[in-house]
Motif scaffolding. Structure first.
Motif, PDB file in Angstrom:
ATOM      1  N   ASP A   2       0.362   7.070  -5.752  1.00 20.64           N
ATOM      2  CA  ASP A   2      -0.006   5.696  -6.080  1.00 20.64           C
ATOM      3  C   ASP A   2      -0.804   5.663  -7.380  1.00 20.64           C
ATOM      4  OD1 ASP A   2      -0.360   2.796  -5.323  1.00 20.64           O
ATOM      5  OD2 ASP A   2      -2.464   3.434  -5.323  1.00 20.64           O
ATOM      6  N   ILE A  21       3.152  -4.639  -3.490  1.00 19.92           N
ATOM      7  CA  ILE A  21       2.897  -3.283  -3.005  1.00 19.92           C
ATOM      8  C   ILE A  21       2.919  -3.292  -1.484  1.00 19.92           C
ATOM      9  CG2 ILE A  21       1.224  -1.387  -2.906  1.00 19.92           C
ATOM     10  CD1 ILE A  21       2.339  -1.773  -5.693  1.00 19.92           C
ATOM     11  N   VAL A  23       2.353  -0.600   1.807  1.00 17.62           N
ATOM     12  CA  VAL A  23       1.804   0.704   2.146  1.00 17.62           C
ATOM     13  C   VAL A  23       2.177   1.037   3.583  1.00 17.62           C
ATOM     14  CG1 VAL A  23      -0.323   2.048   2.415  1.00 17.62           C
ATOM     15  CG2 VAL A  23      -0.112   0.391   0.546  1.00 17.62           C
TER      16      VAL A  23
END
Length: 96
Positions: A2, A21, A23
């Motif tokens: 990242d 984004i 995760v």
């Protein structure tokens, strides 16, 4: 990974929208689920995945959503595993 991704964007003055984004863990289901969530709120033209297994999950979610890879969405994984070469279409993958 990242941090490297963010640093590369910054070096090239490419803005990063944090809303784009996702995760998760380094598993197939995480890639599939994250891609489904992303497609529900955005129309990406490229996805960068933290490993090839995530990228395979993303590929399957994209194909299920009738998005062509690479024509509609560019997709890249990391680790350059045998799995990337076994997929159709073959995945682009960064060799670390």
């Amino acid at each position: 990974r990242d941090a490297g991704f963010r640093a590369a964007l910054a070096r090239h003055d490419i803005p990063l929208d944090e809303e784009l984004i996702e995760v998760g863990d380094f598993q197939y289901a995480a890639g599939r689920d994250a891609t489904e969530r992303l497609l529900a709120r955005a129309d990406p033209d490229a996805l960068v995945c933290a490993n090839d297994l995530i990228a395979v999950g993303a590929l399957h979610a994209l194909l299920a959503a009738e998005r062509r890879v690479p024509q509609d969405v560019a997709l890249v994984g990391m680790d350059d595993t045998e799995l990337a070469r076994m997929m159709f279409p073959q995945l682009s993958s960064v060799s670390l």
